[in-house]
Motif scaffolding. Structure first.
Motif, PDB file in Angstrom:
ATOM      1  N   ASP A 151      24.813 -36.642   1.723  1.00 49.57           N
ATOM      2  CA  ASP A 151      23.825 -36.590   0.644  1.00 49.57           C
ATOM      3  C   ASP A 151      22.892 -37.795   0.689  1.00 49.57           C
ATOM      4  N   LYS A 152      23.485 -38.982   0.686  1.00 49.96           N
ATOM      5  CA  LYS A 152      22.673 -40.191   0.575  1.00 49.96           C
ATOM      6  C   LYS A 152      21.973 -40.568   1.883  1.00 49.96           C
ATOM      7  N   LYS A 153      22.461 -40.055   3.005  1.00 49.08           N
ATOM      8  CA  LYS A 153      21.796 -40.273   4.291  1.00 49.08           C
ATOM      9  C   LYS A 153      21.347 -38.934   4.880  1.00 49.08           C
ATOM     10  N   SER A 154      20.851 -38.082   4.027  1.00 47.16           N
ATOM     11  CA  SER A 154      20.524 -36.718   4.456  1.00 47.16           C
ATOM     12  C   SER A 154      19.448 -36.674   5.531  1.00 47.16           C
ATOM     13  N   ALA A 155      18.572 -37.692   5.582  1.00 49.47           N
ATOM     14  CA  ALA A 155      17.542 -37.711   6.620  1.00 49.47           C
ATOM     15  C   ALA A 155      18.154 -37.846   8.013  1.00 49.47           C
ATOM     16  N   VAL A 156      19.368 -38.405   8.087  1.00 49.30           N
ATOM     17  CA  VAL A 156      20.041 -38.605   9.375  1.00 49.30           C
ATOM     18  C   VAL A 156      20.975 -37.448   9.701  1.00 49.30           C
ATOM     19  N   TYR A 157      21.548 -36.822   8.662  1.00 53.05           N
ATOM     20  CA  TYR A 157      22.637 -35.872   8.884  1.00 53.05           C
ATOM     21  C   TYR A 157      22.316 -34.441   8.446  1.00 53.05           C
ATOM     22  N   SER A 158      21.069 -34.018   8.537  1.00 52.04           N
ATOM     23  CA  SER A 158      20.707 -32.678   8.070  1.00 52.04           C
ATOM     24  C   SER A 158      20.446 -31.686   9.198  1.00 52.04           C
ATOM     25  N   ASP A 159      20.705 -32.095  10.422  1.00 56.57           N
ATOM     26  CA  ASP A 159      20.513 -31.167  11.533  1.00 56.57           C
ATOM     27  C   ASP A 159      21.761 -30.317  11.710  1.00 56.57           C
ATOM     28  N   ARG A 160      21.627 -29.255  12.471  1.00 55.07           N
ATOM     29  CA  ARG A 160      22.766 -28.424  12.843  1.00 55.07           C
ATOM     30  C   ARG A 160      23.012 -28.560  14.336  1.00 55.07           C
ATOM     31  N   PRO A 161      24.270 -28.464  14.762  1.00 58.87           N
ATOM     32  CA  PRO A 161      24.541 -28.483  16.203  1.00 58.87           C
ATOM     33  C   PRO A 161      24.070 -27.196  16.862  1.00 58.87           C
ATOM     34  N   VAL A 162      23.810 -27.279  18.151  1.00 63.55           N
ATOM     35  CA  VAL A 162      23.496 -26.081  18.923  1.00 63.55           C
ATOM     36  C   VAL A 162      24.816 -25.375  19.231  1.00 63.55           C
ATOM     37  N   LEU A 163      25.000 -24.213  18.637  1.00 63.47           N
ATOM     38  CA  LEU A 163      26.190 -23.411  18.906  1.00 63.47           C
ATOM     39  C   LEU A 163      25.808 -22.348  19.940  1.00 63.47           C
ATOM     40  N   MET A 164      26.322 -22.500  21.127  1.00 64.56           N
ATOM     41  CA  MET A 164      25.881 -21.623  22.204  1.00 64.56           C
ATOM     42  C   MET A 164      26.224 -20.162  21.923  1.00 64.56           C
ATOM     43  N   MET A 165      27.431 -19.897  21.474  1.00 62.02           N
ATOM     44  CA  MET A 165      27.837 -18.513  21.269  1.00 62.02           C
ATOM     45  C   MET A 165      27.127 -17.915  20.060  1.00 62.02           C
ATOM     46  N   ALA A 166      27.376 -18.498  18.879  1.00 66.65           N
ATOM     47  CA  ALA A 166      26.825 -17.916  17.654  1.00 66.65           C
ATOM     48  C   ALA A 166      25.313 -18.082  17.574  1.00 66.65           C
ATOM     49  N   GLY A 167      24.836 -19.293  17.888  1.00 69.91           N
ATOM     50  CA  GLY A 167      23.421 -19.581  17.675  1.00 69.91           C
ATOM     51  C   GLY A 167      22.514 -19.071  18.759  1.00 69.91           C
ATOM     52  N   GLU A 168      22.777 -19.484  20.010  1.00 71.56           N
ATOM     53  CA  GLU A 168      21.852 -19.189  21.095  1.00 71.56           C
ATOM     54  C   GLU A 168      22.046 -17.787  21.674  1.00 71.56           C
ATOM     55  N   LEU A 169      23.282 -17.385  21.900  1.00 68.77           N
ATOM     56  CA  LEU A 169      23.525 -16.101  22.561  1.00 68.77           C
ATOM     57  C   LEU A 169      23.475 -14.922  21.596  1.00 68.77           C
ATOM     58  N   VAL A 170      24.072 -15.070  20.414  1.00 69.30           N
ATOM     59  CA  VAL A 170      24.039 -13.984  19.431  1.00 69.30           C
ATOM     60  C   VAL A 170      22.733 -14.016  18.632  1.00 69.30           C
ATOM     61  N   GLY A 171      22.234 -15.206  18.326  1.00 63.99           N
ATOM     62  CA  GLY A 171      20.938 -15.294  17.657  1.00 63.99           C
ATOM     63  C   GLY A 171      20.962 -15.814  16.241  1.00 63.99           C
ATOM     64  N   TRP A 172      22.104 -16.318  15.780  1.00 62.78           N
ATOM     65  CA  TRP A 172      22.173 -16.827  14.411  1.00 62.78           C
ATOM     66  C   TRP A 172      21.347 -18.095  14.217  1.00 62.78           C
ATOM     67  N   ARG A 173      20.828 -18.670  15.302  1.00 60.19           N
ATOM     68  CA  ARG A 173      19.966 -19.852  15.175  1.00 60.19           C
ATOM     69  C   ARG A 173      18.728 -19.565  14.335  1.00 60.19           C
TER      70      ARG A 173
END
Length: 507
Positions: free
Chosen positions: A89-111
């Motif tokens: 919360d207090k450092k949200s500018a640093v910790y608001s990204d999401r990891p690249v999930l190859m299966m769910a995000g890139e291959l299936v498309g949930w990105r």
């Protein structure tokens, strides 16, 4: 000799391994954690099932922040609410990204959906769309009529087929989300679009599990051809991608057709399509709106609501005294000639506490969704490398004995302050996420669950099944998905009286 795809995959693997060997040492003291192996790191320490249990053990052993690595990827596990708030919360500018999930995000498309959108302008635009639809109290109040009407229909369905209560919950949650998002009113009983959403979310729950698919740890595996031995996971990704694309596109097309006919009901999508900015590319805006809408169920609103309401029925089966106390409050405040409504919420303090305890006791999202650090950071004296995957042990937090007395017992009283003790920490502090990635549908989920809890307890007696003269007390067992649901359990559901039945059957 021509370079084959297999050669390219091997070359990618070699480059990836070289990067691991040559990567720089950390420039600070890493958080404590299990001892890593050379090169492989903690790949054998990272759990594949019930991750929250292992992470809770790490919390007891290493403290609120622990660290592990696997094949060069850093994982930081947070085990208490204070640390998660201070960091996310207090450092949200640093910790608001999401990891690249190859299966769910890139291959299936949930990105493309809000939960997995990388931090940047598209994320901000999507959240702006959703905040404009359901981000204020007055907007949620405008939905109260729909919530109450759909809950009355839910009660009728359960009365007719109590053995199918889980199915009735899913149907009702799907109906609410589809009406709000697309102005689409599902058919009674089986509906193709509701079924499609359920299938998609089941697939989502499978592919988003951390450390289950090796491609998430070894990204070059994404280039393995479909025919390669052991590449069945890639065929699965291709099939799941088609399902996801259909689930996002079909209701969007429905709204456009209804708008062209002039018969579209007010909804998130119709409102956004009417307000499109002419200065921007239409196709790009349509795509953003399509995936913003998909976030209404892909953002856990659908599954969270389903899990919470089913958790109510489980808790009332195990803890009949809680049910009786809530019903007594409803009878006193509301009476027996009408159903509870949102106007009663301020007077139904114990029922409100039951809702809070449902969110805490069930721990609907055991690990939430992972965050990623955008840059190197020093937090509480520990070095957090850029690109670290930040995992929040939400279930561990919601069952922390230092925060909640007797945490594994369903006790709504814990949220009602007395002269002897203050109320315990509201579970909404962590159960809907943290910082700039907090679920934008949390107020929607909260209101939907409240209506279901108050109205279900007003109408039904939820009891234990008796088999061969033995009363069956179910265990509080939950599945191991990213949104965790109670496993099927035996119970009885009956109307409290004929007059209670009349309140829902007269419509």
């Amino acid at each position: 000799m021509a370079i084959t795809l297999f050669d390219a995959v091997l070359a990618g693997m070699a480059l990836w391994l070289a990067k691991l060997v040559l990567q720089k040492n950390p420039r600070g003291r890493l958080p404590p954690g299990p001892k890593p192996l050379p090169l492989l790191g903690n790949i054998f320490d990272l759990p594949r099932k019930e991750q929250w249990r292992t992470f809770s053990e790490w919390g007891h052993k290493y403290g609120p922040i622990s660290y592990a690595s696997a094949l060069g990827k850093s994982f930081v596990v947070l085990n208490d609410v204070h640390t998660a708030v201070e960091m996310l919360d207090k450092k949200s500018a640093v910790y608001s990204d999401r990891p690249v999930l190859m299966m769910a995000g890139e291959l299936v498309g949930w990105r493309d959906t809000l939960p997995f959108t990388r931090y940047g302008e598209r994320l901000k635009e999507t959240r702006k769309y959703l905040h404009g639809a359901m981000g204020t109290r007055s907007q949620i109040e405008g939905m109260h009529g729909l919530f109450e009407a759909e809950t009355r229909a839910f009660l009728r369905h359960v009365l007719k087929r109590p053995e199918k209560v889980a199915e009735c919950i899913r149907e009702t949650a799907g109906s609410v989300i589809l009406q709000l998002t697309y102005g689409y009113k599902p058919k009674e009983g089986k509906d193709d679009l509701v079924d499609l959403v359920e299938v998609t979310m089941t697939q989502f729950a499978e592919v988003v599990q951390p450390n289950v698919f090796l491609v998430d740890l070894i990204p070059p595996l994404q280039y393995v051809p479909l025919w390669f031995p052991g590449a069945g996971w890639k065929k699965k990704a291709e099939f799941y991608q088609q399902t996801l694309q259909q689930t996002a596109a079909a209701p969007m097309e429905f709204v456009k057709q209804q708008m062209a006919k002039g018969t579209a009901r007010p909804s998130l999508v119709s409102n956004l399509l009417e307000k499109k900015n002419d200065r921007k590319d239409v196709a790009d805006q349509d795509n953003t709106i399509k995936w913003a809408a998909a976030a209404m169920y892909g953002g856990a609103c659908f599954f969270t609501t389903v899990s919470a309401i089913y958790s109510l029925f489980l808790a009332m089966t195990i803890y009949p005294n809680v049910q009786r106390k809530a019903q007594a409050e409803i009878d006193t405040v509301v009476g027996g000639d009408r159903l509870p409504s949102f106007s009663d919420r301020g007077s139904l303090l114990y029922v409100d506490a039951v809702v809070s305890e449902v969110f805490r006791w069930g721990a609907l999202a055991p690990l939430g969704l992972p965050h990623t650090s955008i840059e190197d950071d020093i937090h509480e004296g520990y070095f957090i490398p850029k690109g670290s995957v930040i995992l929040t042990n939400v279930k561990g937090m919601l069952h922390d004995e230092k925060v909640y007395a007797d945490p594994w017992t369903f006790k709504p009283e814990r949220f009602i302050a007395t002269e002897e003790r203050p109320a315990e920490l509201d579970p909404r502090t962590c159960c809907f996420g943290f910082g700039r990635r907090i679920c934008p549908g949390l107020n929607l989920a909260d209101a939907t669950v409240w209506a279901s809890v108050a109205m279900s307890l007003a109408i039904f007696d939820i009891g234990r099944k008796v088999i061969d003269n033995v009363e069956i007390v179910p265990e509080a067992l939950y599945g191991d998905e990213i949104i965790s649901h109670p496993l099927p359990f035996p119970c009885t559901i009956k109307s409290r009286s004929k007059s209670a039945e009349a309140l829902i059957l007269s419509e």
